[in-house]
Design a protein around this motif. Structure first.
Motif, mmCIF file in Angstrom:
data_model
loop_
_atom_site.group_PDB
_atom_site.id
_atom_site.type_symbol
_atom_site.label_atom_id
_atom_site.label_comp_id
_atom_site.label_asym_id
_atom_site.label_seq_id
_atom_site.Cartn_x
_atom_site.Cartn_y
_atom_site.Cartn_z
ATOM 1 N N GLN A 89 0.858 -1.189 0.000
ATOM 2 C CA GLN A 89 0.000 0.000 0.000
ATOM 3 C C GLN A 89 0.890 1.234 0.000
ATOM 4 O OE1 GLN A 89 -3.012 0.249 3.096
ATOM 5 N NE2 GLN A 89 -3.006 2.477 2.964
ATOM 6 N N SER A 93 0.642 9.090 -5.610
ATOM 7 C CA SER A 93 -0.565 9.326 -6.396
ATOM 8 C C SER A 93 -0.680 8.324 -7.542
ATOM 9 C CB SER A 93 -0.545 10.749 -6.952
ATOM 10 O OG SER A 93 -1.718 11.003 -7.682
ATOM 11 N N ILE A 94 -1.745 7.492 -7.490
ATOM 12 C CA ILE A 94 -2.034 6.504 -8.528
ATOM 13 C C ILE A 94 -3.456 6.760 -9.008
ATOM 14 C CG2 ILE A 94 -2.376 4.043 -8.994
ATOM 15 C CD1 ILE A 94 -0.189 3.459 -6.965
ATOM 16 N N ASN A 95 -3.615 6.864 -10.307
ATOM 17 C CA ASN A 95 -4.924 7.132 -10.907
ATOM 18 C C ASN A 95 -5.149 6.177 -12.070
ATOM 19 O OD1 ASN A 95 -6.240 9.629 -9.666
ATOM 20 N ND2 ASN A 95 -4.134 10.350 -9.969
ATOM 21 N N ASN A 98 -2.363 4.417 -14.372
ATOM 22 C CA ASN A 98 -1.124 4.036 -13.694
ATOM 23 C C ASN A 98 -0.950 2.512 -13.628
ATOM 24 O OD1 ASN A 98 -1.377 6.913 -12.036
ATOM 25 N ND2 ASN A 98 0.723 6.169 -12.240
ATOM 26 N N SER A 99 -2.036 1.772 -13.803
ATOM 27 C CA SER A 99 -1.962 0.323 -13.660
ATOM 28 C C SER A 99 -0.932 -0.265 -14.605
ATOM 29 C CB SER A 99 -3.326 -0.311 -13.946
ATOM 30 O OG SER A 99 -4.250 0.079 -12.974
ATOM 31 N N ASN A 114 2.260 -1.077 -9.979
ATOM 32 C CA ASN A 114 1.042 -0.387 -9.582
ATOM 33 C C ASN A 114 -0.176 -1.089 -10.172
ATOM 34 O OD1 ASN A 114 2.648 1.622 -8.338
ATOM 35 N ND2 ASN A 114 2.915 2.602 -10.314
ATOM 36 N N ILE A 117 -6.354 1.387 -6.965
ATOM 37 C CA ILE A 117 -6.535 2.360 -5.894
ATOM 38 C C ILE A 117 -7.795 2.009 -5.123
ATOM 39 C CG2 ILE A 117 -5.355 4.238 -7.105
ATOM 40 C CD1 ILE A 117 -8.131 5.378 -7.798
ATOM 41 N N TYR A 124 -7.716 9.463 -7.287
ATOM 42 C CA TYR A 124 -6.761 9.334 -6.188
ATOM 43 C C TYR A 124 -7.319 9.837 -4.863
ATOM 44 C CZ TYR A 124 -2.620 10.393 -3.395
ATOM 45 O OH TYR A 124 -1.697 10.485 -2.386
ATOM 46 N N GLY A 128 -3.204 3.649 -2.641
ATOM 47 C CA GLY A 128 -2.924 2.891 -3.859
ATOM 48 C C GLY A 128 -2.250 1.584 -3.509
#
Length: 200
Positions: A89, A93-95, A98-99, A114, A117, A124, A128
């Motif tokens: 975890q 910042s992951i949005n 980002n995967s 990544n 989220i 975000y 994440g």
């Protein structure tokens, strides 16, 4: 797949592991000029350690964000209702977008991928998750070789630990050994009850 020079290439799906949200793609054409990323370890991560996330959030490619390891060993429900376990975890910042991007340590070495989220809005919110690189290192070679992850199995079912404690047995109690499994072929048999209901 879009390369760093913005050239777009076709890629083929080699295989996947849905339980960890991992897929392996093979890029077509000449791969000259591409270099592999330095690989770290996730086994020695500490909560509070600085991390860097790189991705393509909302189409903004090569976006870099920073944060810390917020927790280790988390489990989250992924796509299709599959529970993904032992995740990192982070508050980096992951949005959406980002995967699949890398999570790096402060030395720039890969420590995770990544994945998702936790958010009530879909954007975000400071929580994440990433699949640890040690998991990736274990599974990706199998996906490349077999197209999937090969899970070893003994072919046995085990009784819950409370039965072993009650019977003062050290180790596990085999409830059943399947005749087609390696444990049965090695001579292991499951327990049975006598006419008085006692295990033997």
């Amino acid at each position: 797949v879009t390369l760093p020079n913005q050239e777009t290439r076709k890629a083929r799906l080699v295989g996947k592991e849905p339980n960890k949200d991992i897929a392996v793609l093979k890029i077509e054409g000449n791969l000259g000029g591409l270099k592999p990323m330095g690989i770290g370890s996730s086994g020695n991560l500490l909560v509070g350690q600085k991390v860097i996330a790189i991705g393509n959030p909302f189409g903004f490619d090569h976006t870099v964000t920073t944060g810390i390891v917020s927790a280790l060993g988390r489990k989250m429900q992924g796509a299709g209702g599959i529970t993904i376990r032992d995740m990192i975890q982070t508050d980096a910042s992951i949005n959406p977008g980002n995967s699949g991007g890398p999570l790096l340590n402060s030395d720039g070495r890969l420590i995770g991928m990544n994945t998702m989220i936790y958010s009530r809005t879909g954007t975000y919110s400071g929580i994440g998750f990433a699949v640890p690189v040690d998991t990736i290192k274990r599974m990706v070679p199998q996906i490349i070789r077999y197209g999937k992850v090969i899970r070893p199995g003994l072919g046995i079912t085990m009784l819950p630990d409370r039965y072993a404690r009650r019977l003062k047995v050290e180790g596990v109690i085999v409830g059943e050994a399947m005749r087609s499994g390696p444990a049965y072929r090695a001579g292991i048999r499951g327990i049975a009850r006598d006419r008085l209901g006692q295990f033997f």
